[in-house]
Design an enzyme around this catalytic site. Structure first.
Site, PDB file in Angstrom:
ATOM      1  N   ASN A 208       6.616   9.398  -4.614  1.00 47.30           N
ATOM      2  CA  ASN A 208       8.145   8.984  -5.358  1.00 47.30           C
ATOM      3  C   ASN A 208       7.959   8.296  -6.728  1.00 47.30           C
ATOM      4  OD1 ASN A 208       7.496   6.155  -5.018  1.00 47.30           O
ATOM      5  ND2 ASN A 208       7.167   6.569  -2.790  1.00 47.30           N
ATOM      6  N   LYS A 287      -6.532  25.189  -0.329  1.00 48.93           N
ATOM      7  CA  LYS A 287      -5.247  25.290  -1.249  1.00 48.93           C
ATOM      8  C   LYS A 287      -4.344  25.920  -0.576  1.00 48.93           C
ATOM      9  CE  LYS A 287      -3.447  26.177  -5.731  1.00 48.93           C
ATOM     10  NZ  LYS A 287      -3.912  27.150  -6.805  1.00 48.93           N
ATOM     11  N   PRO A 303       3.824   4.738   9.546  1.00 51.69           N
ATOM     12  CA  PRO A 303       4.163   3.416  10.087  1.00 51.69           C
ATOM     13  C   PRO A 303       4.990   2.480   9.015  1.00 51.69           C
ATOM     14  CG  PRO A 303       1.906   3.544   9.342  1.00 51.69           C
ATOM     15  CD  PRO A 303       2.382   5.019   9.178  1.00 51.69           C
ATOM     16  N   ASP A 304       5.856   1.792   9.378  1.00 53.16           N
ATOM     17  CA  ASP A 304       6.617   0.665   8.477  1.00 53.16           C
ATOM     18  C   ASP A 304       5.686  -0.434   8.520  1.00 53.16           C
ATOM     19  OD1 ASP A 304       7.986  -1.268   7.784  1.00 53.16           O
ATOM     20  OD2 ASP A 304       9.977  -0.457   8.559  1.00 53.16           O
ATOM     21  N   PHE A 321      11.132  -5.884  -0.357  1.00 55.72           N
ATOM     22  CA  PHE A 321      12.366  -5.032  -1.354  1.00 55.72           C
ATOM     23  C   PHE A 321      13.085  -3.939  -0.362  1.00 55.72           C
ATOM     24  CE2 PHE A 321      11.382  -6.358  -5.693  1.00 55.72           C
ATOM     25  CZ  PHE A 321      10.258  -7.259  -5.442  1.00 55.72           C
ATOM     26  N   LYS A 335      17.810  -4.622   6.909  1.00 59.90           N
ATOM     27  CA  LYS A 335      16.346  -4.603   7.020  1.00 59.90           C
ATOM     28  C   LYS A 335      15.735  -6.002   6.961  1.00 59.90           C
ATOM     29  CE  LYS A 335      16.385  -0.264   3.805  1.00 59.90           C
ATOM     30  NZ  LYS A 335      16.280   0.419   2.597  1.00 59.90           N
ATOM     31  N   LYS A 339      13.451  -6.115  10.028  1.00 60.06           N
ATOM     32  CA  LYS A 339      11.848  -6.219   9.672  1.00 60.06           C
ATOM     33  C   LYS A 339      11.447  -7.488   9.725  1.00 60.06           C
ATOM     34  CE  LYS A 339      12.195  -2.366   6.543  1.00 60.06           C
ATOM     35  NZ  LYS A 339      11.180  -1.227   6.257  1.00 60.06           N
TER      36      LYS A 339
HETATM   37  N1  CTP Z   1       8.247  -0.523   3.967  1.00 59.71           N
HETATM   38  C1  CTP Z   1       6.923  -0.603   4.492  1.00 59.71           C
HETATM   39  N2  CTP Z   1       6.586   0.587   5.085  1.00 59.71           N
HETATM   40  C2  CTP Z   1       7.316   1.749   5.237  1.00 59.71           C
HETATM   41  C3  CTP Z   1       8.561   1.694   4.453  1.00 59.71           C
HETATM   42  C4  CTP Z   1       9.022   0.822   3.784  1.00 59.71           C
HETATM   43  O1  CTP Z   1       6.353  -1.632   4.564  1.00 59.71           O
HETATM   44  N3  CTP Z   1       6.899   2.936   5.825  1.00 59.71           N
HETATM   45  C5  CTP Z   1       8.631  -1.548   3.090  1.00 59.71           C
HETATM   46  C6  CTP Z   1       8.914  -1.583   1.437  1.00 59.71           C
HETATM   47  O2  CTP Z   1       7.983  -1.827   0.850  1.00 59.71           O
HETATM   48  C7  CTP Z   1       9.899  -2.601   1.342  1.00 59.71           C
HETATM   49  C8  CTP Z   1      10.632  -2.499   2.627  1.00 59.71           C
HETATM   50  O3  CTP Z   1      10.082  -2.043   3.402  1.00 59.71           O
HETATM   51  O4  CTP Z   1       9.722  -3.818   0.991  1.00 59.71           O
HETATM   52  C9  CTP Z   1      11.963  -1.767   2.572  1.00 59.71           C
HETATM   53  O5  CTP Z   1      11.674  -0.517   2.017  1.00 59.71           O
HETATM   54  P1  CTP Z   1      12.819   0.846   1.844  1.00 59.71           P
HETATM   55  O6  CTP Z   1      12.310   1.855   1.236  1.00 59.71           O
HETATM   56  O7  CTP Z   1      14.025   0.168   0.983  1.00 59.71           O
HETATM   57  O8  CTP Z   1      13.444   0.922   3.424  1.00 59.71           O
HETATM   58  P2  CTP Z   1      12.853   1.619   4.499  1.00 59.71           P
HETATM   59  O9  CTP Z   1      12.596   0.679   5.461  1.00 59.71           O
HETATM   60  O10 CTP Z   1      11.963   2.829   4.165  1.00 59.71           O
HETATM   61  O11 CTP Z   1      14.234   2.362   4.929  1.00 59.71           O
HETATM   62  P3  CTP Z   1      15.144   3.567   4.260  1.00 59.71           P
HETATM   63  O12 CTP Z   1      13.974   4.454   3.489  1.00 59.71           O
HETATM   64  O13 CTP Z   1      15.758   4.199   5.491  1.00 59.71           O
HETATM   65  O14 CTP Z   1      16.110   3.059   3.438  1.00 59.71           O
END
Ligand code: CTP
Length: 405
Positions: A208, A287, A303-304, A321, A335, A339
Site C-alpha cells: 500500500n 515467477k 490477522p488483525d 490509527f 474500530k 478493536k
Molecule cells: N490493523 C492491524 N491489523 C490489520 C489491519 C489493521 O493491526 N490486519 C490496525 C492498523 O495498524 C490501524 C488499525 O488497525 O491501527 C485500523 O486500520 P485500518 O486500515 O484503518 O482499518 P482495518 O481494520 O484494516 O479496517 P478497514 O480496512 O475495513 O477500514
C-alpha cells in the site's frame, strides 16, 4: 518540533570538526530553534563566523572586549537560553571548563551559565585516551554536563579510532532531550510503522502507499520524551530514528509475531502501520509467467494485529490509527470499540496534505470517555507529540496505581 520557541547557545571551539557545527546550526534552525553561536579564536581559524551568521541569522559572538561586544554578554548568554551545546569541544576547552577558567568569551559564558549543557568532545584519538582528558570530562559530568562521546572512525590526522565529532543529527537528538520534558521516562513503547509486503511470487508483492512517516515520527518524539522505544517497521526508506530499537518485518504475519513478542514488556502500543488486510492465498515458487489474458489471484485475510493484542492488553494502553476515505468519525469510533482500543487517531488518507506519504496530517483523536479532539493540519511530528501528550499522563497515572508505584 521540540525546538519551536527554544533558544540554544552553540559554543564552537577550535578543531577541524568545527565545520560540522555549521550543519548542527542548520538542523536546529530547521527544527524551530533560535541559535546564538559563540566561537573561540581557534575555531575562527577553521570556519568563518559569517558561515554561522548566515545559517543562524544572528551575529556570532567571539570576543569579551572590544568593538561590537555587549557589556555583560558573558553573564547573560548562558542564562537566557534553554540549552547550551558545545560542539566540537576540544581537549583544551574541556580542560579550561573543568578547571573553571575564563580567559575568553566562551569560557566566561560557561562559568556563568545556568542552563543544561551538552558537551560534544572531538579530538585526536591519543588525546581522547589521555587520562587527564577523561578526568576533566568526569569532573564536568559530575557537575551535570551531559557528555556525548565521540564516534570512532577516520580522524583528520590520518589515524583511525575514537575522537570524531558525532554526526550533527545525533547531536541535535541529544540536545532535543535537554529541552524536552522527559514525561515518558521509564515508559516502554512499541510503535509500528510502514506498509506490509505480501509476496505473490519471488519478484512481486501486494502493498500500500504507506511510507512509515507517521510511525517513525511517533518513535522519534517518544524517544525524545524519554521512552524506551521498539519500532516494528514494514519496508520503509526512512532512516531509523536514533536511540530506537528497530525490528524490520515484511508481511502482516511477521509484524504480528514481532508485536506479540515485544508487547508483553511494553506499557503501550501505538499501531501506525498500514497493515495489508489480505495476502495471496499461495506463494508461487517461481515467477508467474505472462501469456494468460486473465490471471486470478485468490486472497485470504490477514490477522488483525491490533485486535489480537488489544484483546489481552491488561493494563497496557493501546492506540490505533484509522485510515479512512469517508465516514471518518463513524468508522473510527467503530474500530475504537471493536478493536478494544484506548485511543484512535482518525485520518483521511485520500488528501494530498494528509495521510500516506505527506509530511503533514490532519487527524481527530477519539478516545473512550472524552469528546473527539479535531486537530488542525500540522506536521506528523506535531501529531506524534499530540498523541504522546494524551498518552503520557495516563501512563504516569497507571504507574502510580501500581503497587510500589
Ligand atoms: N490493523 C492491524 N491489523 C490489520 C489491519 C489493521 O493491526 N490486519 C490496525 C492498523 O495498524 C490501524 C488499525 O488497525 O491501527 C485500523 O486500520 P485500518 O486500515 O484503518 O482499518 P482495518 O481494520 O484494516 O479496517 P478497514 O480496512 O475495513 O477500514
Amino acid at each position: 518540533m521540540s525546538f519551536a520557541g527554544k533558544q540554544v547557545l552553540l559554543g564552537v571551539s577550535g578543531g577541524i570538526a568545527a565545520y560540522k557545527a555549521a550543519e548542527v546550526v542548520r538542523r536546529l534552525v530547521g527544527e524551530g530553534a533560535r541559535v546564538k553561536v559563540v566561537m573561540t579564536a581557534a575555531a575562527r581559524e577553521f570556519v568563518q563566523p559569517l558561515t554561522f551568521e548566515a545559517l543562524s541569522g544572528q551575529p556570532v559572538a567571539c570576543r569579551l572586549f572590544g568593538p561590537g561586544t555587549q557589556p555583560l554578554e558573558h553573564v547573560a548568554l548562558g542564562q537566557e537560553v534553554d540549552a547550551v551545546i558545545i560542539a566540537p569541544a576540544t581537549a583544551n576547552l574541556i580542560g579550561k571548563l573543568a578547571a573553571g577558567l575564563g580567559d575568553d568569551l566562551l569560557t566566561t559564558v560557561m562559568l556563568a551559565a545556568t542552563r543544561p549543557v551538552l558537551l560534544c568532545p572531538a579530538m585526536n584519538d591519543r588525546m581522547w585516551d589521555n587520562p587527564v582528558v577523561r578526568e576533566n570530562l568526569d569532573r564536568l559530568s559530575a557537575r551535570g554536563y551531559q557528555v556525548l562521546p565521540p564516534a570512532s572512525g577516520d580522524l583528520a590526522c590520518g589515524a583511525v579510532g575514537p575522537g570524531r565529532l558525532p554526526e550533527p543529527e545525533l547531536i541535535v537528538e541529544a540536545a532535543a532531550r535537554l529541552v524536552t520534558p522527559q514525561d515518558l521516562a521509564g515508559a516502554r513503547l512499541v510503535v509500528t510503522a510502514g506498509p506490509t509486503h505480501e509476496d505473490l511470487d519471488p519478484v512481486r508483492f501486494l502493498t500500500n502507499r504507506s511510507t512509515g512517516k507517521m510511525g517513525y515520527a511517533v518513535a522519534k518524539m517518544a524517544r525524545r520524551r524519554g521512552a524506551v522505544v521498539t519500532l516494528v517497521t514494514g519496508p520503509s526508506s526512512l532512516a531509523a530514528p536514533h536511540g530506537v530499537e528497530v525490528v524490520p518485518v515484511r508481511s502482516a504475519r511477521e509484524m504480528l509475531a514481532a508485536v506479540e513478542k515485544h508487547f508483553d514488556a511494553a506499557d503501550a502500543l501505538i499501531m501506525a502501520a498500514a497493515v495489508g488486510d489480505y495476502r495471496p492465498e499461495s506463494l508461487a515458487e517461481t515467477k508467474l509467467k505472462r501469456g494468460k489474458d486473465h490471471l486470478e489471484v485468490s486472497l485470504v485475510q490477514n490477522p488483525d494485529i491490533l485486535k489480537a493484542v488489544a484483546a489481552r492488553k491488561g493494563r497496557r494502553l493501546v492506540v490505533g490509527f484509522a485510515a479512512e476515505t469517508g465516514a471518518l468519525l463513524a468508522e473510527a469510533g467503530r474500530k475504537l470499540r471493536e478493536k478494544n482500543l484506548d485511543l484512535i487517531v482518525a485520518n483521511e488518507v485520500n488528501r494530498p496534505d494528509a495521510g500516506f506519504a505527506a509530511d503533514t496530517n490532519e487527524v481527530v483523536l477519539l478516545s473512550r470517555q472524552e469528546p473527539p479532539v479535531a486537530l488542525p493540519l500540522m506536521s506528523k511530528e506535531e501529531v506524534a507529540d499530540r498523541i504522546l501528550d494524551w498518552l503520557a499522563p495516563r501512563l504516569a497515572a497507571r504507574r502510580q496505581e501500581e503497587p510500589g508505584g
